[in-house]
Structure formats: C-alpha cells, structure tokens
Design an enzyme around this catalytic site. Structure first.
Site, PDB file in Angstrom:
ATOM      1  N   ASN A 101       9.406  -7.078   3.550  1.00 32.07           N
ATOM      2  CA  ASN A 101       9.252  -5.834   2.801  1.00 32.07           C
ATOM      3  C   ASN A 101      10.485  -4.959   3.031  1.00 32.07           C
ATOM      4  O   ASN A 101      11.020  -4.924   4.129  1.00 32.07           O
ATOM      5  CB  ASN A 101       7.981  -5.117   3.263  1.00 32.07           C
ATOM      6  CG  ASN A 101       7.764  -3.775   2.609  1.00 32.07           C
ATOM      7  OD1 ASN A 101       7.460  -2.804   3.287  1.00 32.07           O
ATOM      8  ND2 ASN A 101       7.888  -3.683   1.301  1.00 32.07           N
ATOM      9  N   GLY A 102      10.916  -4.282   1.968  1.00 31.75           N
ATOM     10  CA  GLY A 102      12.029  -3.356   2.079  1.00 31.75           C
ATOM     11  C   GLY A 102      13.202  -3.709   1.203  1.00 31.75           C
ATOM     12  O   GLY A 102      13.800  -4.775   1.355  1.00 31.75           O
ATOM     13  N   ASP A 103      13.528  -2.827   0.251  1.00 28.83           N
ATOM     14  CA  ASP A 103      14.713  -2.957  -0.610  1.00 28.83           C
ATOM     15  C   ASP A 103      14.655  -4.136  -1.584  1.00 28.83           C
ATOM     16  O   ASP A 103      15.694  -4.562  -2.087  1.00 28.83           O
ATOM     17  CB  ASP A 103      15.992  -3.074   0.219  1.00 28.83           C
ATOM     18  CG  ASP A 103      16.316  -1.801   0.983  1.00 28.83           C
ATOM     19  OD1 ASP A 103      15.782  -0.737   0.608  1.00 28.83           O
ATOM     20  OD2 ASP A 103      17.092  -1.862   1.947  1.00 28.83           O
ATOM     21  N   GLN A 123      -5.983  -0.975   3.418  1.00 26.76           N
ATOM     22  CA  GLN A 123      -5.189  -0.647   4.604  1.00 26.76           C
ATOM     23  C   GLN A 123      -5.769   0.572   5.315  1.00 26.76           C
ATOM     24  O   GLN A 123      -6.037   1.605   4.693  1.00 26.76           O
ATOM     25  CB  GLN A 123      -3.734  -0.345   4.238  1.00 26.76           C
ATOM     26  CG  GLN A 123      -2.876  -0.190   5.495  1.00 26.76           C
ATOM     27  CD  GLN A 123      -1.478   0.287   5.227  1.00 26.76           C
ATOM     28  OE1 GLN A 123      -1.268   1.411   4.799  1.00 26.76           O
ATOM     29  NE2 GLN A 123      -0.504  -0.580   5.479  1.00 26.76           N
ATOM     30  N   LYS A 168       0.887  -4.370   9.067  1.00 28.54           N
ATOM     31  CA  LYS A 168       2.160  -4.026   8.424  1.00 28.54           C
ATOM     32  C   LYS A 168       2.945  -3.159   9.398  1.00 28.54           C
ATOM     33  O   LYS A 168       2.521  -2.052   9.733  1.00 28.54           O
ATOM     34  CB  LYS A 168       1.931  -3.298   7.104  1.00 28.54           C
ATOM     35  CG  LYS A 168       3.215  -3.040   6.324  1.00 28.54           C
ATOM     36  CD  LYS A 168       2.908  -2.457   4.942  1.00 28.54           C
ATOM     37  CE  LYS A 168       4.167  -2.355   4.098  1.00 28.54           C
ATOM     38  NZ  LYS A 168       5.122  -1.360   4.602  1.00 28.54           N
ATOM     39  N   CYS A 187       3.869   3.524   8.930  1.00 25.87           N
ATOM     40  CA  CYS A 187       4.112   4.775   8.223  1.00 25.87           C
ATOM     41  C   CYS A 187       4.954   5.714   9.082  1.00 25.87           C
ATOM     42  O   CYS A 187       4.568   6.037  10.212  1.00 25.87           O
ATOM     43  CB  CYS A 187       2.802   5.461   7.847  1.00 25.87           C
ATOM     44  SG  CYS A 187       3.072   6.996   6.918  1.00 25.87           S
ATOM     45  N   PRO A 222       0.852  -1.195   0.000  1.00 27.88           N
ATOM     46  CA  PRO A 222       0.000   0.000   0.000  1.00 27.88           C
ATOM     47  C   PRO A 222       0.883   1.238   0.000  1.00 27.88           C
ATOM     48  O   PRO A 222       1.778   1.375   0.842  1.00 27.88           O
ATOM     49  CB  PRO A 222      -0.784  -0.128   1.312  1.00 27.88           C
ATOM     50  CG  PRO A 222       0.091  -0.965   2.196  1.00 27.88           C
ATOM     51  CD  PRO A 222       0.852  -1.886   1.298  1.00 27.88           C
ATOM     52  N   MET A 223       0.670   2.144  -0.953  1.00 26.55           N
ATOM     53  CA  MET A 223       1.479   3.361  -1.039  1.00 26.55           C
ATOM     54  C   MET A 223       0.588   4.557  -1.322  1.00 26.55           C
ATOM     55  O   MET A 223      -0.182   4.553  -2.287  1.00 26.55           O
ATOM     56  CB  MET A 223       2.548   3.228  -2.130  1.00 26.55           C
ATOM     57  CG  MET A 223       3.630   2.214  -1.818  1.00 26.55           C
ATOM     58  SD  MET A 223       4.884   2.133  -3.119  1.00 26.55           S
ATOM     59  CE  MET A 223       3.989   1.173  -4.367  1.00 26.55           C
ATOM     60  N   ARG A 253       8.331   0.593  -3.464  1.00 26.56           N
ATOM     61  CA  ARG A 253       8.920   1.633  -4.307  1.00 26.56           C
ATOM     62  C   ARG A 253       9.474   1.104  -5.625  1.00 26.56           C
ATOM     63  O   ARG A 253       9.464   1.816  -6.634  1.00 26.56           O
ATOM     64  CB  ARG A 253      10.019   2.373  -3.531  1.00 26.56           C
ATOM     65  CG  ARG A 253       9.464   3.265  -2.402  1.00 26.56           C
ATOM     66  CD  ARG A 253      10.585   3.913  -1.633  1.00 26.56           C
ATOM     67  NE  ARG A 253      11.396   2.930  -0.913  1.00 26.56           N
ATOM     68  CZ  ARG A 253      12.628   3.158  -0.477  1.00 26.56           C
ATOM     69  NH1 ARG A 253      13.200   4.335  -0.687  1.00 26.56           N
ATOM     70  NH2 ARG A 253      13.282   2.231   0.187  1.00 26.56           N
TER      71      ARG A 253
END
Length: 320
Positions: free
Chosen positions: A199-201, A70, A140, A101, A16-17, A224
C-alpha cells in the site's frame, strides 16, 4: 489470493478511508472489479457505546461482498467485544485492525500508528481477535524508522495469528509526504508466510505492475488514487492481466459515476450535503475549464443545488 479461508478473485483491494469508503463508494469500486473492499475505520469504543453513526459504517449489502471491517482501538478487550458486535450485525468476511493511522487525534488516544511502538499490545490484540472470531483477521500497519524494527513487528503480527498483513510503506511521522518504501515492503514479504499486501503511492498501471513485481507481494491496496476515481480498479486490473492500457474515462463517464454514487447514497439513505460537495469536487478534479464550476459548487447550500450544477456540467460534457 487467499486470506485465511477467504478466497479472493483478484489482487486489487480498496483501502479503508475515513469519510470516503462508505457503502455507495465501495459499490462503485466493486463495479469496476476490486476484489475486496474495506469499511471506514471505526473506533471500537464508539461501537461499545452503541454510537449509531460508528456502527453504521459497517452497513453493507450482498452486491459488495466480500467486505472487511476495520477497527481502531488501543485495548484488546474493547476491540474483541466491538468485533463481535459488528460481525453479529453485518457478517463481514474479515476484520482488520488499524495499526497505521497517523492522525494526531488518533495518536493521542494511543491507537493507530501509536501502537507500532507497543509491540506487546499489538500481539495481545491480534491474538485476542484471531482466537475469538471465526472470520480471518488482518492488520494494516505502517513501517517504523528501521527495517529490523519493522521486520520484528511484522513477524510478531504473523505469529500472533494474523491471516494477512497490509503494509503502507511510510512512517507515522511522514504522514502522506515523501515516498512509500517498497524496499521495506519487499523485505517484509520475504520474511512472512501469510499474504502481504502493498500500500502507498500506487496511482497508475505501471506503478502497480512495478510494485507487484518488485515486492513479490500477494496484492495491492489502493487508497487515495481511487478517491473520485473508482474506475482505476478496471484500468489497473486490465493492465495487470493483459499489459494493455485502457483509454482514460471521458468527462461524461466520470460524471456518470458521480451521479451513480449520488443515486446509491439516496437509495441507502446516505445522501448528505457535505459529502456530496466533497465528492463533486473529487469527481471533477483535473477536468478542463472546470474551475468556475468547482467554485460554484462550494457556494451551494443544499444537495439539490449541487446536483443541478453537476447535471449542467454533464450536459455540457455530453455536447462536446
């Protein structure tokens, strides 16, 4: 992978972004094989105030399902009431609570990553959601400074009734700097019996495979790296299934995706000037000799002008 009673056909999930994961973008990611998509985070209090823009973030269609919505909030009662509203309107397959967040505008309202310092409130929220909804509930979160604090919170979330936990391996203070800690995520996976999603990178095929193998997580959430690049889900999925690298998209193919996005925005009444400028910049990122075009886009004042510039770029790319 199963999340509660929801069976997923794959391990790749769209994060979710905010201002990114609207319906048209989610549909593009679904086209390229993502197993589950999440809406933009939505403030529970705004839903309760009947804010039309906030409620519309859950706008969906059959082609993109399964969908997770979310929610962002600080009070269990407000989050539960808002969850009931969006589940009644949109019938999502699951509800997620945002515990990660790091934006200051969110932190000052004691939401998002601010809740990491309030384990009692987190438990109250997850228990209330899981006890009130018929759909699965996920959370999350980000990691805390110490591994033991992080593990304790993860255990509490599972005990409170969450059906899966998504872990971004950075602290709130890190924002998006530094590196995601896969070591923390690996230890969380060892502790829990519910699915854990890393999640991440995760930005390329080899990283995706490494993270899955190292952490032994049940799935990967991509954020991203998918911005302006929904095709990443096809590349990652193919590599994880076969060990083979697909060729990168050509500039023409990337621009075709942009125009498909614009067409979907028009179809669903979501074609806005600011959004299309941002997406035009994202979909052209990294292309050769595109800087003058990107500068030109920033000088445009209406949607049609942006689309004309992008059409000229697509024509040039097709002629190469």
């Amino acid at each position: 992978m199963n999340i509660g009673k929801l069976m997923l056909n794959g391990t790749l999930i769209l994060a979710p972004m905010s201002l990114v994961t609207n319906l048209p973008f989610r549909l593009l990611c679904k086209k390229y094989g993502v197993a589950l998509v999440y809406s933009e985070m939505t403030f529970s209090e705004a839903i309760l105030r009947q804010n039309e823009t906030s409620i519309a973030r859950g706008f969906t269609c059959d082609e993109e399902r399964p969908l997770g919505i979310q929610l962002l909030g600080a009070k269990a009662d407000s989050i539960v009431r808002s969850a009931r509203i969006v589940t009644k309107i949109f019938r999502p397959e699951l509800i997620d609570i945002n515990l990660g967040c790091p934006a200051q505008s969110v932190i000052k309202n004691e939401c998002g990553a601010a809740l990491l310092k309030k384990p009692g409130t987190v438990v109250e929220i997850v228990e209330a959601l899981s006890g009130s909804l018929e759909v699965p509930v996920t959370a999350k979160m980000r990691i805390l400074n110490s591994l033991e604090e992080t593990l304790e919170l993860a255990r509490l979330i599972e005990k409170a009734g969450a059906d899966a936990l998504i872990v971004h391996g950075r602290t709130q203070k890190q924002q998006y700097s530094g590196k995601s800690s896969y070591e923390f995520i690996k230890n969380i996976k060892r502790e829990l019996s519910i699915p854990v999603i890393a999640n991440g990178d995760i930005k390329d095929e080899k990283t995706a495979k490494y993270v899955l193998e190292y952490t032994q997580c049940d799935g990967l959430m991509i954020g991203r790296a998918a911005m302006g690049n929904p095709h990443i889900f096809r590349r990652l999925g193919h590599y994880l299934d076969t060990g083979e690298l697909l060729p990168p998209q050509t500039p023409g193919e990337r621009l075709d995706d942009f125009f498909e996005y614009a067409g979907l925005c028009r179809k669903y009444g979501l074609l806005g000037f600011r959004d299309i400028v941002v997406k035009a910049q994202w979909f052209t990122k990294g292309m050769k000799n595109v800087k003058p075009v990107r500068v030109k886009i920033n000088r445009m004042t209406d949607v049609d002008s942006v689309l004309r510039v992008m059409e000229e770029l697509r024509a040039d790319a097709s002629g190469c």
